[in-house]
Design an enzyme around this catalytic site. Structure first.
Site, PDB file in Angstrom:
ATOM      1  N   LYS A 197       0.843  -1.208   0.000  1.00  0.00           N
ATOM      2  CA  LYS A 197       0.000   0.000   0.000  1.00  0.00           C
ATOM      3  C   LYS A 197       0.872   1.249   0.000  1.00  0.00           C
ATOM      4  O   LYS A 197       0.651   2.183  -0.768  1.00  0.00           O
ATOM      5  CB  LYS A 197      -0.891  -0.045   1.239  1.00  0.00           C
ATOM      6  CG  LYS A 197      -1.812   1.118   1.399  1.00  0.00           C
ATOM      7  CD  LYS A 197      -2.727   0.827   2.583  1.00  0.00           C
ATOM      8  CE  LYS A 197      -3.304   2.076   3.178  1.00  0.00           C
ATOM      9  NZ  LYS A 197      -4.089   1.800   4.387  1.00  0.00           N
ATOM     10  N   GLU A 203      11.022  -4.805   3.277  1.00  0.00           N
ATOM     11  CA  GLU A 203      11.035  -6.234   2.943  1.00  0.00           C
ATOM     12  C   GLU A 203      10.494  -6.467   1.536  1.00  0.00           C
ATOM     13  O   GLU A 203      11.042  -7.237   0.749  1.00  0.00           O
ATOM     14  CB  GLU A 203      10.163  -7.025   3.940  1.00  0.00           C
ATOM     15  CG  GLU A 203      10.707  -7.085   5.359  1.00  0.00           C
ATOM     16  CD  GLU A 203      10.209  -5.942   6.233  1.00  0.00           C
ATOM     17  OE1 GLU A 203       9.886  -4.852   5.698  1.00  0.00           O
ATOM     18  OE2 GLU A 203      10.155  -6.127   7.458  1.00  0.00           O
ATOM     19  N   GLY A 254      -4.313  -2.046   6.031  1.00  0.00           N
ATOM     20  CA  GLY A 254      -3.600  -3.233   5.545  1.00  0.00           C
ATOM     21  C   GLY A 254      -4.234  -4.535   5.999  1.00  0.00           C
ATOM     22  O   GLY A 254      -4.499  -5.431   5.203  1.00  0.00           O
ATOM     23  N   ARG A 255      -4.505  -4.646   7.314  1.00  0.00           N
ATOM     24  CA  ARG A 255      -5.022  -5.913   7.836  1.00  0.00           C
ATOM     25  C   ARG A 255      -6.482  -6.145   7.468  1.00  0.00           C
ATOM     26  O   ARG A 255      -7.030  -7.206   7.749  1.00  0.00           O
ATOM     27  CB  ARG A 255      -4.826  -5.951   9.349  1.00  0.00           C
ATOM     28  CG  ARG A 255      -5.423  -4.765  10.081  1.00  0.00           C
ATOM     29  CD  ARG A 255      -4.857  -4.661  11.491  1.00  0.00           C
ATOM     30  NE  ARG A 255      -5.300  -3.466  12.199  1.00  0.00           N
ATOM     31  CZ  ARG A 255      -4.710  -2.276  12.103  1.00  0.00           C
ATOM     32  NH1 ARG A 255      -3.690  -2.101  11.291  1.00  0.00           N
ATOM     33  NH2 ARG A 255      -5.144  -1.251  12.819  1.00  0.00           N
ATOM     34  N   GLU A 341      -3.179  -6.008  16.165  1.00  0.00           N
ATOM     35  CA  GLU A 341      -2.754  -4.714  15.627  1.00  0.00           C
ATOM     36  C   GLU A 341      -3.904  -3.699  15.752  1.00  0.00           C
ATOM     37  O   GLU A 341      -3.680  -2.503  15.881  1.00  0.00           O
ATOM     38  CB  GLU A 341      -2.313  -4.849  14.163  1.00  0.00           C
ATOM     39  CG  GLU A 341      -1.442  -3.692  13.710  1.00  0.00           C
ATOM     40  CD  GLU A 341      -0.731  -3.952  12.393  1.00  0.00           C
ATOM     41  OE1 GLU A 341       0.497  -3.776  12.337  1.00  0.00           O
ATOM     42  OE2 GLU A 341      -1.399  -4.318  11.414  1.00  0.00           O
ATOM     43  N   HIS A 372      -2.843 -32.464  20.724  1.00  0.00           N
ATOM     44  CA  HIS A 372      -1.670 -33.296  21.025  1.00  0.00           C
ATOM     45  C   HIS A 372      -0.489 -32.422  21.405  1.00  0.00           C
ATOM     46  O   HIS A 372       0.658 -32.876  21.360  1.00  0.00           O
ATOM     47  CB  HIS A 372      -1.346 -34.190  19.836  1.00  0.00           C
ATOM     48  CG  HIS A 372      -2.500 -35.068  19.471  1.00  0.00           C
ATOM     49  ND1 HIS A 372      -2.645 -36.350  19.943  1.00  0.00           N
ATOM     50  CD2 HIS A 372      -3.612 -34.805  18.740  1.00  0.00           C
ATOM     51  CE1 HIS A 372      -3.778 -36.851  19.481  1.00  0.00           C
ATOM     52  NE2 HIS A 372      -4.397 -35.933  18.754  1.00  0.00           N
ATOM     53  N   LYS A 487      10.507   0.004  13.179  1.00  0.00           N
ATOM     54  CA  LYS A 487      10.899   0.264  11.788  1.00  0.00           C
ATOM     55  C   LYS A 487      11.980   1.339  11.743  1.00  0.00           C
ATOM     56  O   LYS A 487      12.939   1.251  10.994  1.00  0.00           O
ATOM     57  CB  LYS A 487       9.687   0.763  10.980  1.00  0.00           C
ATOM     58  CG  LYS A 487       8.780  -0.334  10.468  1.00  0.00           C
ATOM     59  CD  LYS A 487       7.807   0.256   9.446  1.00  0.00           C
ATOM     60  CE  LYS A 487       6.726  -0.740   9.068  1.00  0.00           C
ATOM     61  NZ  LYS A 487       5.714  -0.170   8.184  1.00  0.00           N
TER      62      LYS A 487
HETATM   63  C1  G6Q Z   1      -1.551  -3.502   8.547  1.00  0.00           C
HETATM   64  C2  G6Q Z   1      -0.279  -2.886   8.810  1.00  0.00           C
HETATM   65  C3  G6Q Z   1       0.940  -3.574   8.227  1.00  0.00           C
HETATM   66  C4  G6Q Z   1       1.137  -3.377   6.726  1.00  0.00           C
HETATM   67  C5  G6Q Z   1       2.535  -3.863   6.340  1.00  0.00           C
HETATM   68  C6  G6Q Z   1       2.796  -3.737   4.854  1.00  0.00           C
HETATM   69  O1  G6Q Z   1      -2.624  -3.060   8.901  1.00  0.00           O
HETATM   70  O2  G6Q Z   1      -0.319  -1.560   8.462  1.00  0.00           O
HETATM   71  O3  G6Q Z   1       0.943  -4.958   8.504  1.00  0.00           O
HETATM   72  O4  G6Q Z   1       0.147  -4.041   6.011  1.00  0.00           O
HETATM   73  O5  G6Q Z   1       3.504  -3.154   7.055  1.00  0.00           O
HETATM   74  O6  G6Q Z   1       2.634  -2.430   4.426  1.00  0.00           O
HETATM   75  P1  G6Q Z   1       2.596  -2.046   2.917  1.00  0.00           P
HETATM   76  O7  G6Q Z   1       1.395  -2.686   2.294  1.00  0.00           O
HETATM   77  O8  G6Q Z   1       2.562  -0.554   2.876  1.00  0.00           O
HETATM   78  O9  G6Q Z   1       3.856  -2.601   2.289  1.00  0.00           O
END
Ligand code: G6Q
Length: 517
Positions: A197, A203, A254-255, A341, A372, A487
């Site tokens: 996003k 990463e 994001g989530r 989160e 188990h 970060k």
């Molecule tokens: C979700 C968070 C986080 C995010 C990641 C990836 O709600 O904000 O998990 O989705 O850090 O972010 P980008 O999509 O910006 O790479």
């Protein structure tokens, strides 16, 4: 504030004398404490609540204006904010991503968001048609919200994939993650979807460069193989570099983004466009249910209230989510992020520290495997862990075998029901080592079969459970400041690795260990 709501004192008084489930659980109670919607039954006779506690919990929902806040969210009011302080300050409209099926929202922001999502869906349909037959494998590169939800859904829906289509995920910056996925893939027949996003996640950009370089070395033009999903005007919004670009927006967290293009490209590739739309349809039906059903029949609200009872009144710090479904192997990992989160917050929406507990620690694994392993602690340990079971009446593949009078699916469900009863009722014995104290609260969410439609509904059920709990606690469930500090320091640490000047003595001392190994 939550603790000042009138029903809180009443609930506190009731929690001082909790029910003894060995005496309370009856067949009638199991029958009665159930609610059904969107193909799911919520069975909560094994929670430590009675009619009077439920009544007080519904008062709590009214006092906290849960239904009004759900309506505000789904209509696009700016609810992602902390009053008086700098904050994200935006609407929360993941529901608009699937508002494509009738009974639409009438508020303008929600309509506009649904129209934007509709345009991306049309683009996706066209793109999938135009690429038909070119690719056998898709790699999704992304992390956090750009990985966990889509991955959990993709794993869960494998029996519904179109023949000859496979989906893989790379998220970790650990080079072993990318290498493991790339080994054995025919890159000429592989399409790579880079999902970010912000378009700036370390990463993801690193893994994109990693896979691009691998393609170039194999003499393949990445421009014909790479697709972007990103925010408009992000550093990744550069259609020149990609075979196609899809968009998501600020108002989809994001989530909460699995039903946007973040999940759309890979799930559409695997299931076909119509398969992805079935996920959206299921999610939309649950959105509509959360918005309109009376509190007594509203599944995500009931789940949220039972969770608040366990968390704030019976004072249990964790929740285990145990799907009795191998398909949902990675669903607990998605819910860990979604819940922790969102509701792992220590201030309210006015910026004041809250004097009560908010989101619990979420964890889980599929059953029966968990039985188990960690169930010993759950049955006889010193901490009580409330459980949320998920089960389906029918298996996905439908191929099953009768062994000694029962099918594997019946064995799976027998274990689910038996655990629910054992945890609740416990066992007495003269041998202290064989005593099971019981009174372990649990509930079962039972569906017919794990399909794109039911999984969409399940995803939305949890999104709304989390949102309702945030509404009750008066916190902002939609930002994530808690991940920023790490970060920032990781960037400083990277400068040290690169030999650049950086005033970071604490980091320097860690680095010292590496050179001495
Ligand atoms: C979700 C968070 C986080 C995010 C990641 C990836 O709600 O904000 O998990 O989705 O850090 O972010 P980008 O999509 O910006 O790479």
């Amino acid at each position: 504030m939550f603790t000042k709501l009138p029903s809180v004192a009443e609930l506190q008084a009731k929690a001082a004398h909790p029910l003894d489930m060995a005496k309370t659980l009856t067949p009638e109670r199991i029958q009665k404490m159930a609610a059904t919607a969107v193909g799911f039954k919520l069975l909560f006779g094994t929670e430590r609540v009675d009619e009077s506690i439920l009544k007080a919990l519904f008062s709590l929902a009214r006092e906290a204006k849960c239904m009004e806040k759900m309506a505000a969210m789904q209509s696009g009011e700016v609810i992602n904010r902390i009053e008086g302080f700098e904050s994200e300050n935006r609407s929360v409209l993941h529901t608009a991503m699937r508002d494509q099926f009738g009974s639409p929202q009438t508020a303008r922001p929600a309509q506009e968001a649904a129209a934007m999502a509709g345009r991306e869906l049309q683009k996706l349909e066209k793109f999938l048609k135009s690429q038909e037959g070119k690719f056998t494998d898709l790699i999704q590169i992304g992390i956090g919200g750009s990985d966990l939800g889509p991955r959990a859904l993709a794993i869960a829906l494998q029996p519904f994939y179109r023949p000859g289509h496979r989906v893989h995920f790379i998220s970790n910056v650990d080079p072993d993650d990318a290498n493991a996925v790339l080994s054995g893939l025919d890159l000429k027949k592989t399409v790579v979807v880079v999902v970010s996003k912000s378009g700036s996640t370390l990463e993801t950009l690193t893994n994109e460069a990693f896979v691009r370089t691998r393609m170039e070395k194999a003499g393949i033009d990445p421009k014909k193989h790479f697709v972007a999903v990103t925010g408009e005007k992000s550093p990744m919004d550069n259609p020149e570099r990609y075979l196609a670009s899809f968009y998501m927006w600020d108002f989809v967290g994001g989530r909460y983004s699995a039903t946007s293009m973040v999940g759309g490209v890979s799930l559409g590739f695997a299931l076909g466009f119509d398969g992805f739309k079935e996920i959206l349809r299921g999610a939309h039906e649950m959105d509509h249910h959360a918005l309109t059903a009376a509190p007594e029949k509203n599944l995500p609200l009931l789940a949220a209230l039972l969770g608040v009872w366990n968390r704030n009144f019976l004072k249990y710090p964790t929740v285990a989510i145990i799907p009795y479904s191998q398909a949902l192997l990675r669903f607990p990992a998605h819910l860990q992020q979604l819940d922790m989160e969102s509701n792992g917050k220590r201030i309210d929406q006015k910026g004041s520290a809250v004097p009560f507990s908010t989101g619990p620690i979420i964890w889980g694994e599929p059953g029966t495997n968990g039985q188990h392993s960690f169930y010993q602690l759950i049955h006889q340990g010193t901490d009580i862990v409330p459980l949320e079971f998920i089960g389906f009446q029918h298996s996905q593949y439908g191929h099953d075998l009768n062994i000694q009078g029962t099918s594997s699916q019946q064995k799976l469900l027998s274990n689910l029901f038996a655990q629910s009863i054992a945890l609740s009722v416990g066992q007495t014995s003269d041998n202290p080592n064989k005593v099971f104290p019981g009174n372990r609260p649990n509930r079962i969410l039972l569906g017919d079969k794990c399909t794109p439609h039911s999984l969409g509904a399940l995803l939305a059920y949890y999104e709304h459970k989390v949102a309702f709990q945030g509404f009750i606690w008066g916190i902002n469930s939609f930002d994530q400041e808690g991940v920023q500090l790490g970060k920032k320091l990781a960037t400083k640490m990277l400068h040290l690795f690169a030999g650049q000047k950086e005033d970071f003595p604490l980091g320097q001392s860690y680095l010292g260990f590496l050179t001495k190994m």
